[in-house]
Design an enzyme around this catalytic site. Structure first.
Site, PDB file in Angstrom:
ATOM      1  CB  CYS B  87      -0.971  -0.048   1.185  1.00 39.34           C
ATOM      2  SG  CYS B  87      -2.322   1.128   1.031  1.00 39.34           S
ATOM      3  CG  HIS B 195      -3.353  -3.481   3.505  1.00 35.62           C
ATOM      4  ND1 HIS B 195      -2.393  -2.827   4.248  1.00 35.62           N
ATOM      5  CD2 HIS B 195      -3.997  -2.523   2.802  1.00 35.62           C
ATOM      6  CE1 HIS B 195      -2.461  -1.522   4.000  1.00 35.62           C
ATOM      7  NE2 HIS B 195      -3.421  -1.308   3.128  1.00 35.62           N
ATOM      8  CD  GLU B 197      -0.785  -5.497   6.145  1.00 35.59           C
ATOM      9  OE1 GLU B 197      -0.530  -6.041   5.060  1.00 35.59           O
ATOM     10  OE2 GLU B 197      -1.154  -4.302   6.237  1.00 35.59           O
TER      11      GLU B 197
END
Lengths: 89, 222
Positions: B87, B195, B197
């Site tokens: 990002c 993302h 994560e």
């Protein structure tokens, strides 16, 4: 005898998207204008302007400093171009 | 020995702890790195996480690029070290010229925070080398400036060299060629807007991000 004089200059750096690069902000404004009663607006492109005060030996040096900072920081050359005007402050 | 991953923290970064947790869940030794530090000694990989580095002033990534850590990241990358920008980190990598192109405001000028279905279109980078070509991954996006753009010559190179590693199945933001993630020529520097994560546990709605982060860990020699 050589005198070294530094002059204060005012640089106006306009950063705008290169032609052909999509400009959703400009397009949104363009679409809003007829609703506000502004007719006859053919196109709107967005951009931003930076006013920079700088010291340089002469106008040419001031221009070159302004161009350098526009290229290296203010504009992203991948998508943007800059137009620079310099005058004595 | 666990793989050691540095997660860079700029002023305004906000996804660093998520990244650390996801990496730790995969068995890595993840450490936060302050942006003013200039040493990456002892690291096997580096992640530039999401957020709003330096307030995203001027352009996302434009100021972060000048943080002391970025010189170290550049030389780490030049030496073949795995570097992943997620990002905002992707935006920083583009501004730092470690990846080509730029991220523009989304088509439609809306901040997008939603799940996105990604397709693995190349496995020649550290983030996808353990994935399967064509594999679909459910990984969320969360950005305002995620519309990838580049000139036609760059796009041709990215395509020819199979450097478009992830594409959106349904383009959410106007990215050219549905691009969600790209890599450099060597495949060790990768940037992606989604993302991984945040897709690190079924409890979060998807654990598909672990495919990508797990790939990064196997690619990083401990």
């Amino acid at each position: 005898m050589v005198r070294s004089v530094v002059v204060r200059y005012h640089a106006r750096v306009e950063v705008r998207l290169r032609p052909g690069i999509a400009d959703p902000e400009g397009a949104t404004i363009e679409r809003a204008l007829p609703a506000l009663g502004f007719d006859g607006v053919a196109s709107v492109r967005s951009g931003r302007c930076f006013n920079v005060e700088l010291d340089a030996a002469d106008l040419e040096a001031a221009r070159s400093h302004a161009a350098d900072l526009a290229d290296r920081l203010l504009a992203n050359p991948v998508i943007e171009e800059s137009v620079i005007e310099v005058r004595e402050a | 020995m666990a793989t050691t991953v540095g997660v860079v923290v700029f002023p305004g970064t906000n996804c660093e702890h998520d990244a650390v947790l996801a990496l730790e869940a995969l068995g890595a030794d993840a450490r936060l790195l302050f942006h003013a530090d200039a040493s990456l000694a002892g690291l096997d990989a580096v992640i530039l996480p999401g957020g709003f580095a330096h307030g995203d002033y001027l352009r996302p990534g434009a100021i972060a690029r000048f943080s002391p850590v970025m010189e170290a990241v550049s030389s780490f990358a030049r030496d073949g070290g795995p570097v992943v920008g997620i990002c905002n980190g992707f935006q920083v990598l583009c501004e730092a010229h470690l990846l080509p192109g730029a991220l523009q405001k989304n088509r439609g000028l809306t901040f997008l925070c939603e799940p996105a279905l990604l397709r693995v279109d190349s496995t020649r980078c550290v983030l996808t080398q353990s994935a399967t070509l064509g594999q679909l991954l459910d990984v969320p996006i969360n950005h305002f400036s995620g519309s990838y753009t580049c000139d036609l010559e760059t796009l041709r190179q990215l395509r020819d060299d199979e450097r478009i590693v992830l594409r959106y199945v349904e383009n959410p933001n106007g990215s050219v060629d549905d691009i969600a993630g790209i890599c450099n020529e060597a495949g060790n520097v990768v940037g992606l807007m989604p993302h991984p994560e945040r897709a690190s546990s079924a409890l979060l709605g998807s654990a598909d991000g672990l495919v990508l982060l797990g790939s990064l860990l196997s690619a990083s020699v401990a």
